[in-house]
Design an enzyme around this catalytic site. Structure first.
Site, PDB file in Angstrom:
ATOM      1  N   GLY A  81      -2.609  -9.959 -38.369  1.00  0.00           N
ATOM      2  CA  GLY A  81      -1.581  -9.764 -37.353  1.00  0.00           C
ATOM      3  C   GLY A  81      -0.393  -8.972 -37.845  1.00  0.00           C
ATOM      4  N   GLU A  83       4.560  -9.013 -44.179  1.00  0.00           N
ATOM      5  CA  GLU A  83       6.010  -9.000 -44.350  1.00  0.00           C
ATOM      6  C   GLU A  83       6.474  -8.178 -45.543  1.00  0.00           C
ATOM      7  OE1 GLU A  83       4.536 -12.678 -46.700  1.00  0.00           O
ATOM      8  OE2 GLU A  83       4.007 -11.620 -44.854  1.00  0.00           O
ATOM      9  N   ASN A  84       5.840  -7.037 -45.824  1.00  0.00           N
ATOM     10  CA  ASN A  84       6.335  -6.187 -46.907  1.00  0.00           C
ATOM     11  C   ASN A  84       7.849  -6.040 -46.761  1.00  0.00           C
ATOM     12  OD1 ASN A  84       3.452  -5.373 -47.525  1.00  0.00           O
ATOM     13  ND2 ASN A  84       3.691  -4.443 -45.507  1.00  0.00           N
ATOM     14  N   GLU A  99       7.317 -12.536 -38.982  1.00  0.00           N
ATOM     15  CA  GLU A  99       7.413 -11.575 -40.078  1.00  0.00           C
ATOM     16  C   GLU A  99       8.862 -11.331 -40.497  1.00  0.00           C
ATOM     17  OE1 GLU A  99       4.788 -11.014 -41.547  1.00  0.00           O
ATOM     18  OE2 GLU A  99       3.344 -11.560 -39.993  1.00  0.00           O
ATOM     19  N   HIS A 112      10.264 -13.902 -42.926  1.00  0.00           N
ATOM     20  CA  HIS A 112       9.823 -13.753 -44.318  1.00  0.00           C
ATOM     21  C   HIS A 112      10.791 -12.913 -45.143  1.00  0.00           C
ATOM     22  CE1 HIS A 112       6.075 -15.824 -44.489  1.00  0.00           C
ATOM     23  NE2 HIS A 112       5.462 -15.089 -43.581  1.00  0.00           N
ATOM     24  N   GLU A 148       4.605 -19.496 -45.549  1.00  0.00           N
ATOM     25  CA  GLU A 148       3.860 -19.349 -44.299  1.00  0.00           C
ATOM     26  C   GLU A 148       4.121 -20.503 -43.331  1.00  0.00           C
ATOM     27  OE1 GLU A 148       2.764 -16.710 -43.462  1.00  0.00           O
ATOM     28  OE2 GLU A 148       2.372 -15.611 -45.316  1.00  0.00           O
TER      29      GLU A 148
END
Length: 877
Positions: A303, A306-307, A340, A343, A362
């Protein structure tokens, strides 16, 4: 026995990776040069590192996909190498390059291919100090779903194919791209330069610092240094997308999209900006980077990722328009972005030390996305959705013996991908929501802020979170025991409620687990399957809510309430993770209150969450044979007058599960019962779909309506014969096949086998189609799907063996649908000799589910059939 006699601290895996904790990287200087014609790349990396304790060897990660032509180790201020590895140029072929290395002046070197480890034994000890590893390497841009991989999209009207390249280094795939210290505990600064075609844009974690047009017409893009971060958060994408830019909360925000989708960009920037503002306020810590980009990746299987500073998304979400998102699709979109963005703090600013605490980031993101989305929209109560998407999914995932604790010891890296599952995400979120309820909103926020400030730009463990949170709790020791009992052991409590008088009750706790007859080794718990349970109570005369709970600390307890009651319900609004089994007399009175409040919600004695939760508890009791299924089916008749979508949605999961287990010979009786429940509300709905709540209600009613129409529609080929569709598919290019839907609606085994073999023998650029084949057809022809999978095992395992959720879910779906005992035994035997990779836990769960069905058919199905016959649902219409 009192739980307080047990350990107060988490049990932590002693194994925390394969690398020495005394050799720590501080900086990577990386250069990548990609040839988009041959799909190969070359690169260089200088890794500065500190030696904290005298060492005789250096360990770092490099998999077989990284062809290292040269690697040196030297002191930062020294010119001569302490170790020098080189390979003959003629040996730089995949699979053979490692065999021809020479190591000077080190004493020896070796590769541990199972762990992707390069181990250099030094001729003399390396004293504490500052050093650098310099390496030249090359590789192939992968066709798989992880690492550094190729992607792209087809332009409309025959405009050709646009090549792209992207990374997905989570959880442990940096090692497949460049030599690295590829474990989350080793945070370091990254300086990245990407050389790429001039017609493409390079995007990474940080803003561009310099662009240079090279003599060969290509471009070199250098990015600003990142903060210290883990390797799995590094990312870069090479693309031709357009973007728009806004400054929100002092942060430069962009959303990238295909040129034809420019109109979708503004909405995404606005949502991400509002999410950043929410978390800035929630954590009281400003967004830590100068920019935040979002971009949709074609053929993206997960999906989102989160870079840090560059969130990658599935294109379905990144290119979607509000009018295209309906019901649960809109809910999923809202949660994806909020998840995201969260994060950026919880996972990136502070990272788990090792993967056994994956749930920390998570689970927290899966919980926080709901209050975040709730703050952005006022058209639906997101905590109702939390009950559907986290609480119930956690309960269903964790009620089997092959489940696992939220904090699961990871002893080898191959186990990492196995824990990207519902226990980590959904149970982790549900337990954290329990923590928030017990602590209260302000205490929970204060604990979060303390934790993030204490460990920012560093790594932390579960015990560190507990230390921060207990500072802001009235009873820190009690909170610690509660959390440990739910995090460090699998499954969850079953509470038997016994009425002693009109003011006194006895509670008895035990382990809730469905009995499949499956036996596993070492089915033990450090807490002897006892829990610290926050008890909340609703009666006709009083309530104990989350901020005024009673903590159950023992196997049994007697409670004397301050006021007499006529009926009583535990677990107010179903927020906490346990099942309650009620005596028949109290259950009858409680169900009467459910009916009264269903007819007249304004009574306010039992809201829609409690009404749904009462019936869920009864079905859960039936699953472990505490009550007959007929009791649950009688209770579910309350739905005939239920106007809120939540009870319908939660109970649907039980109905769907039961439908998948019963014999087809009397399935029509079951269908008629569902029709009886549905028709009053189905007719009253009148098809209105304007608001999100109306869409959610319409959506769940359409799921129930399948029982009226039948489970599947007739075969639909859009007027074409299947053989014609298959021929057209085979004749098309891989890029064109990605836009063709060969997963047609059919239950014919021969047709399904033809579809599966065609998809496997004629690959497309779609990364998900052959795994979707398993999920799509397992409900109608599980034996055929198994044969297709078995005969093409190597293709599936090579492509998806490291693909986290999707592979595990596919194997679970395929396995749990099996009804033939010989096929189940064949699957068990097959996987004794073949690895399931990331799908291992899903496979085990599926096998247990299949065995549970066998017991259901022997022990419960006859009683349920007799009930429906007695209720006249088996008579001809």
């Amino acid at each position: 026995m009192r739980l307080c006699l047990l350990l107060l601290f988490p049990i932590i895996s002693l194994q925390s990776g394969d690398l020495s904790p005394f050799i720590r990287p501080t900086r990577y200087d990386l250069v990548f040069d990609t040839d988009f014609n041959s799909w190969t790349y070359s690169g260089s990396v200088n890794i500065q590192f500190d030696v904290l304790k005298q060492s005789h060897e250096i360990r770092l990660h490099a998999s077989e996909t990284v062809n290292i032509s040269e690697l040196t180790v030297q002191g930062v201020s020294l010119n001569h190498p302490l170790a020098y590895l080189t390979s003959r140029a003629t040996s730089l072929l995949y699979g053979t390059w490692k065999l021809n290395y020479k190591c000077k002046p080190c004493s020896s070197h070796r590769w541990n291919t199972a762990k992707d480890l390069l181990i250099i034994k030094l001729g003399s000890a390396l004293p504490p100090g500052h050093y650098v590893i310099k390496s030249l390497f090359s590789g192939t841009v992968s066709t798989k779903l992880t690492g550094y991989y190729r992607t792209g999209y087809t332009l409309a009207h025959g405009g050709g194919y646009v090549k792209m390249a992207s990374t997905h280094l989570s959880p442990d795939k940096a090692r497949t791209v460049f030599p690295s210290f590829d474990e989350p505990q080793f945070r370091a600064v990254f300086s990245l330069t990407v050389i790429h075609p001039n017609n493409l844009i390079a995007t990474s974690n940080m803003p561009v610092s310099k662009e240079v047009l090279l003599a060969d017409g290509r471009k070199s893009t250098k990015f600003e240094d990142t903060p210290g971060m883990s390797t799995y958060l590094l990312a870069w994408v090479q693309h031709n997308f357009v973007f728009e830019e806004r400054i929100i909360e002092g942060v430069r925000m962009r959303h990238y999209a295909r040129p034809a989708y420019r109109s979708v960009i503004a909405e995404k920037i606005e949502i991400v900006g509002k999410s950043v503002k929410f978390y800035n306020d929630f954590f009281k810590i400003p967004f830590p980077l100068p920019k935040l980009d979002t971009i949709g990746i074609p053929n993206y299987l997960v999906g989102g990722m989160e870079n840090w500073g560059l969130i990658t998304l599935t294109e379905n979400a990144a290119l979607s328009r509000p009018r295209q998102r309906f019901g649960s699709g809109e809910i999923g979109f809202r949660n994806l972005l909020a998840h995201e963005v969260s994060h950026m703090w919880f996972g990136n600013l502070v990272t788990m030390y090792w993967w056994d605490d994956l749930w920390l980031k998570e689970g927290m993101a899966s919980y926080l996305s709901y209050p975040c989305a709730d703050s952005l929209y006022d058209d639906v109560k997101m905590m109702d959705q939390f009950m559907i998407n986290n609480w119930q999914k956690a309960m269903f995932a964790d009620d089997i013996i092959t489940s696992h604790p939220v904090q699961m010891p990871i002893h080898v890296t191959s186990q990492i991908t196995q824990i990207f599952d519902s226990i980590t995400y959904k149970k982790g979120a549900t337990v954290l929501a329990m923590m928030r309820d017990v602590m209260g909103e302000e205490g929970f926020k204060s604990g979060m802020t303390h934790f993030l400030n204490t460990y920012k730009y560093s790594t932390a463990r579960y015990r560190d979170l507990l230390t921060s949170m207990t500072r802001y709790c009235n009873n820190g020791a009690e909170l610690r025991l509660l959390m440990n009992s739910f995090i460090l052991q699998k499954n969850y409590p079953l509470i038997e409620l016994q009425i002693l008088s009109d003011k006194q009750i006895r509670l008895v706790q035990s382990r809730y687990v469905r009995d499949s007859g499956m036996i596993i080794k070492n089915d033990i718990s450090p807490f002897n399957y006892s829990w610290y349970i926050p008890i909340t109570i609703v009666t006709d005369s009083m309530s104990y809510t989350a901020d005024k709970h009673i903590m159950m600390k023992e196997k049994e307890m007697v409670l004397t309430l301050s006021k007499p009651f006529k009926w009583i319900k535990l677990n107010s609004e179903g927020k906490h993770m346990y099942v309650t089994h009620y005596s028949s007399s109290n259950l009858d009175k409680t169900l009467e209150v459910v009916r009264e409040n269903t007819l007249d919600p304004s009574l306010g004695t039992m809201n829609h969450r409690d009404r749904a939760h009462v019936i869920c508890d009864i079905f859960s009791a039936a699953q472990v044979k505490l009550v007959p299924y007929s009791t649950a089916f009688e209770a579910a008749k309350c739905l005939r007058e239920e106007q809120h979508y939540l009870p319908w949605t939660l109970i649907y999961k039980y109905f769907k599960t039961i439908r998948s287990m019963i014999d087809e010979s009397w399935a029509d009786c079951y269908r008629k019962y569902i029709v009886y429940l549905l028709l009053p509300q189905y007719k009253a709905t009148k098809g209105s779909k304007e608001t999100l709540v109306e869409q959610l209600k319409f959506e769940i009613f359409m799921k129930y309506a399948r029982y009226i129409r039948g489970e599947r529609k007739p075969t639909i080929y859009d007027g074409k014969d299947l053989s014609e569709l298959v021929s057209q598919y085979k004749a098309s290019a891989p890029q064109e096949r990605a836009d063709m839907d060969l997963l047609v609606q059919t239950s014919d085994g021969a047709e399904i086998e033809l579809i599966g073999n065609t998809l496997l023998q004629y690959p497309s650029t779609s990364v998900s189609v052959i795994i979707n084949f398993i999920s799509y057809y397992s409900s109608v022809a599980p034996d055929v799907v198994w044969h297709v999978y078995r005969d093409n095992y190597q293709v599936y395992n090579d492509k998806y063996g490291l693909a986290q959720f999707e592979y595990a879910n596919a194997l679970k779906t395929m396995t749990k649908r099996q009804r033939n005992s010989q096929t189940i035994a064949e699957i068990e035997g097959f996987f004794k000799d073949h690895t399931a990779g990331a799908g291992y836990l899903g496979l085990q769960n599926g096998l247990e589910e299949a065995k549970f069905v066998s017991k259901f058919k022997q022990e419960s199905e006859p009683e349920l059939k007799r009930y429906l016959e007695g209720q006249r649902f088996c008579q001809d219409e």
